[in-house]
Design a protein around this motif. Structure first.
Motif, PDB file in Angstrom:
ATOM      1  N   ASP A  91     -16.295  -4.316  -5.681  1.00 43.47           N
ATOM      2  CA  ASP A  91     -15.108  -4.034  -4.879  1.00 43.47           C
ATOM      3  C   ASP A  91     -13.923  -3.826  -5.818  1.00 43.47           C
ATOM      4  O   ASP A  91     -13.705  -4.622  -6.735  1.00 43.47           O
ATOM      5  CB  ASP A  91     -14.813  -5.189  -3.921  1.00 43.47           C
ATOM      6  N   VAL A  92     -13.162  -2.756  -5.558  1.00 44.09           N
ATOM      7  CA  VAL A  92     -12.036  -2.413  -6.418  1.00 44.09           C
ATOM      8  C   VAL A  92     -10.768  -2.297  -5.579  1.00 44.09           C
ATOM      9  O   VAL A  92     -10.780  -1.699  -4.502  1.00 44.09           O
ATOM     10  CB  VAL A  92     -12.279  -1.067  -7.149  1.00 44.09           C
ATOM     11  N   ILE A  93      -9.681  -2.870  -6.099  1.00 42.34           N
ATOM     12  CA  ILE A  93      -8.344  -2.711  -5.512  1.00 42.34           C
ATOM     13  C   ILE A  93      -7.450  -2.175  -6.621  1.00 42.34           C
ATOM     14  O   ILE A  93      -7.420  -2.728  -7.728  1.00 42.34           O
ATOM     15  CB  ILE A  93      -7.765  -4.058  -5.019  1.00 42.34           C
ATOM     16  N   TYR A  94      -6.735  -1.100  -6.324  1.00 41.76           N
ATOM     17  CA  TYR A  94      -5.859  -0.479  -7.319  1.00 41.76           C
ATOM     18  C   TYR A  94      -4.509  -0.201  -6.673  1.00 41.76           C
ATOM     19  O   TYR A  94      -4.429   0.479  -5.663  1.00 41.76           O
ATOM     20  CB  TYR A  94      -6.490   0.816  -7.837  1.00 41.76           C
ATOM     21  N   TYR A  95      -3.474  -0.765  -7.271  1.00 36.27           N
ATOM     22  CA  TYR A  95      -2.106  -0.557  -6.787  1.00 36.27           C
ATOM     23  C   TYR A  95      -1.465   0.531  -7.644  1.00 36.27           C
ATOM     24  O   TYR A  95      -1.183   0.332  -8.812  1.00 36.27           O
ATOM     25  CB  TYR A  95      -1.297  -1.861  -6.863  1.00 36.27           C
ATOM     26  N   ARG A  96      -1.267   1.690  -7.030  1.00 37.84           N
ATOM     27  CA  ARG A  96      -0.706   2.850  -7.733  1.00 37.84           C
ATOM     28  C   ARG A  96       0.751   3.004  -7.322  1.00 37.84           C
ATOM     29  O   ARG A  96       1.074   2.990  -6.140  1.00 37.84           O
ATOM     30  CB  ARG A  96      -1.500   4.089  -7.360  1.00 37.84           C
ATOM     31  N   THR A  97       1.628   3.160  -8.313  1.00 32.34           N
ATOM     32  CA  THR A  97       3.043   3.359  -8.030  1.00 32.34           C
ATOM     33  C   THR A  97       3.347   4.848  -8.049  1.00 32.34           C
ATOM     34  O   THR A  97       3.058   5.542  -9.022  1.00 32.34           O
ATOM     35  CB  THR A  97       3.918   2.628  -9.066  1.00 32.34           C
ATOM     36  N   ILE A  98       3.930   5.322  -6.955  1.00 25.38           N
ATOM     37  CA  ILE A  98       4.330   6.721  -6.823  1.00 25.38           C
ATOM     38  C   ILE A  98       5.850   6.761  -6.953  1.00 25.38           C
ATOM     39  O   ILE A  98       6.561   6.096  -6.192  1.00 25.38           O
ATOM     40  CB  ILE A  98       3.904   7.300  -5.464  1.00 25.38           C
ATOM     41  N   ILE A  99       6.322   7.519  -7.914  1.00 24.31           N
ATOM     42  CA  ILE A  99       7.769   7.583  -8.128  1.00 24.31           C
ATOM     43  C   ILE A  99       8.277   8.920  -7.609  1.00 24.31           C
ATOM     44  O   ILE A  99       7.909   9.982  -8.101  1.00 24.31           O
ATOM     45  CB  ILE A  99       8.123   7.417  -9.620  1.00 24.31           C
ATOM     46  N   THR A 101      11.982   9.695  -5.085  1.00 21.00           N
ATOM     47  CA  THR A 101      13.364   9.229  -5.133  1.00 21.00           C
ATOM     48  C   THR A 101      13.412   7.710  -5.147  1.00 21.00           C
ATOM     49  O   THR A 101      14.343   7.120  -5.671  1.00 21.00           O
ATOM     50  CB  THR A 101      14.162   9.770  -3.925  1.00 21.00           C
ATOM     51  N   ILE A 102      12.365   7.093  -4.588  1.00 21.90           N
ATOM     52  CA  ILE A 102      12.211   5.635  -4.656  1.00 21.90           C
ATOM     53  C   ILE A 102      10.780   5.328  -5.087  1.00 21.90           C
ATOM     54  O   ILE A 102       9.878   6.138  -4.894  1.00 21.90           O
ATOM     55  CB  ILE A 102      12.517   4.955  -3.288  1.00 21.90           C
ATOM     56  N   ALA A 103      10.584   4.174  -5.687  1.00 23.17           N
ATOM     57  CA  ALA A 103       9.237   3.782  -6.119  1.00 23.17           C
ATOM     58  C   ALA A 103       8.465   3.231  -4.929  1.00 23.17           C
ATOM     59  O   ALA A 103       8.921   2.324  -4.246  1.00 23.17           O
ATOM     60  CB  ALA A 103       9.316   2.745  -7.224  1.00 23.17           C
ATOM     61  N   VAL A 104       7.300   3.786  -4.690  1.00 24.00           N
ATOM     62  CA  VAL A 104       6.445   3.351  -3.598  1.00 24.00           C
ATOM     63  C   VAL A 104       5.098   2.939  -4.187  1.00 24.00           C
ATOM     64  O   VAL A 104       4.543   3.644  -5.027  1.00 24.00           O
ATOM     65  CB  VAL A 104       6.228   4.487  -2.568  1.00 24.00           C
ATOM     66  N   THR A 105       4.585   1.793  -3.751  1.00 21.69           N
ATOM     67  CA  THR A 105       3.278   1.346  -4.210  1.00 21.69           C
ATOM     68  C   THR A 105       2.236   1.699  -3.161  1.00 21.69           C
ATOM     69  O   THR A 105       2.376   1.362  -1.994  1.00 21.69           O
ATOM     70  CB  THR A 105       3.276  -0.175  -4.459  1.00 21.69           C
ATOM     71  N   ASP A 106       1.199   2.382  -3.604  1.00 20.83           N
ATOM     72  CA  ASP A 106       0.104   2.799  -2.734  1.00 20.83           C
ATOM     73  C   ASP A 106      -1.120   1.963  -3.112  1.00 20.83           C
ATOM     74  O   ASP A 106      -1.444   1.811  -4.284  1.00 20.83           O
ATOM     75  CB  ASP A 106      -0.174   4.284  -2.956  1.00 20.83           C
ATOM     76  N   THR A 107      -1.805   1.397  -2.120  1.00 21.78           N
ATOM     77  CA  THR A 107      -2.985   0.588  -2.371  1.00 21.78           C
ATOM     78  C   THR A 107      -4.231   1.441  -2.151  1.00 21.78           C
ATOM     79  O   THR A 107      -4.449   1.959  -1.060  1.00 21.78           O
ATOM     80  CB  THR A 107      -3.027  -0.635  -1.435  1.00 21.78           C
ATOM     81  N   LEU A 108      -5.044   1.568  -3.206  1.00 22.62           N
ATOM     82  CA  LEU A 108      -6.298   2.308  -3.138  1.00 22.62           C
ATOM     83  C   LEU A 108      -7.449   1.333  -3.311  1.00 22.62           C
ATOM     84  O   LEU A 108      -7.309   0.304  -3.976  1.00 22.62           O
ATOM     85  CB  LEU A 108      -6.352   3.363  -4.245  1.00 22.62           C
ATOM     86  N   SER A 109      -8.588   1.643  -2.708  1.00 20.92           N
ATOM     87  CA  SER A 109      -9.740   0.751  -2.844  1.00 20.92           C
ATOM     88  C   SER A 109     -11.015   1.567  -2.951  1.00 20.92           C
ATOM     89  O   SER A 109     -11.058   2.741  -2.601  1.00 20.92           O
ATOM     90  CB  SER A 109      -9.818  -0.214  -1.651  1.00 20.92           C
ATOM     91  N   GLY A 110     -12.050   0.906  -3.455  1.00 17.99           N
ATOM     92  CA  GLY A 110     -13.355   1.539  -3.585  1.00 17.99           C
ATOM     93  C   GLY A 110     -14.442   0.479  -3.518  1.00 17.99           C
ATOM     94  O   GLY A 110     -14.186  -0.712  -3.728  1.00 17.99           O
ATOM     95  N   HIS A 111     -15.657   0.919  -3.237  1.00 21.88           N
ATOM     96  CA  HIS A 111     -16.787  -0.008  -3.089  1.00 21.88           C
ATOM     97  C   HIS A 111     -18.058   0.693  -3.560  1.00 21.88           C
ATOM     98  O   HIS A 111     -18.232   1.892  -3.384  1.00 21.88           O
ATOM     99  CB  HIS A 111     -16.935  -0.432  -1.623  1.00 21.88           C
ATOM    100  N   ARG A 112     -18.944  -0.099  -4.137  1.00 18.44           N
ATOM    101  CA  ARG A 112     -20.248   0.406  -4.565  1.00 18.44           C
ATOM    102  C   ARG A 112     -21.209  -0.770  -4.647  1.00 18.44           C
ATOM    103  O   ARG A 112     -20.805  -1.900  -4.891  1.00 18.44           O
ATOM    104  CB  ARG A 112     -20.106   1.076  -5.931  1.00 18.44           C
ATOM    105  N   VAL A 113     -22.495  -0.511  -4.459  1.00 17.07           N
ATOM    106  CA  VAL A 113     -23.544  -1.529  -4.615  1.00 17.07           C
ATOM    107  C   VAL A 113     -24.422  -1.100  -5.782  1.00 17.07           C
ATOM    108  O   VAL A 113     -24.781   0.062  -5.902  1.00 17.07           O
ATOM    109  CB  VAL A 113     -24.379  -1.670  -3.323  1.00 17.07           C
TER     110      VAL A 113
END
Length: 135
Positions: A91-99, A101-113
């Motif tokens: 399980d993966v959680i990745y917090y990506r910051t998009i800049i 006019t204001i900084a926005v944090t986008d939460t991305l996730s992924g899964h694999r077995v």
């Protein structure tokens, strides 16, 4: 006297062959997880958890050998050393910051077995490489 010599020689050869066969050690699996976004952008700083999942045991596993968490490096990779054959959820959680006019944090996730097995080998490594895409 001749029979004692043959018997002794047979025993010594058997011991020597047994010791040689035992020198093949069991190579425990190593899991290298590469995390990237769908467009191929590396996900440095992503949190990766490799664990057996709730369906395997009916509950949460707290054993550090099987339930491990790590953070990806600048190349988007994290490595886990395991001690035996196992089926793991990644399980993966990745917090990506998009800049913008204001900084926005986008939460991305992924899964694999993934299934990992210990191997009896002489010198080859037992490394499994898995790529997880986050979106």
């Amino acid at each position: 006297m001749k029979h004692n010599f043959i018997y002794t020689l047979t025993v010594l050869l058997t011991i020597a062959i047994s010791i040689g066969a035992c020198s093949k050690g069991e190579k425990h699996p190593t899991l290298v997880v590469h995390v990237q976004e769908r467009d191929g952008t590396l996900a440095a700083g992503a949190t990766v958890r490799a664990w057996p999942g709730q369906n395997n045991t009916g509950g949460v596993v707290n054993d550090q050998v099987v339930d491990q968490t790590g953070t990806t490096n600048a190349a988007g990779d994290v490595t886990f050393e395991l001690e035996g054959s196992v089926v793991l959820d990644i399980d993966v959680i990745y917090y990506r910051t998009i800049i913008t006019t204001i900084a926005v944090t986008d939460t991305l996730s992924g899964h694999r077995v993934v299934k990992l097995e210990s191997n009896r080998q002489v010198s080859d490594e037992n490394i499994t490489y898995e790529t997880v895409e986050v979106y």
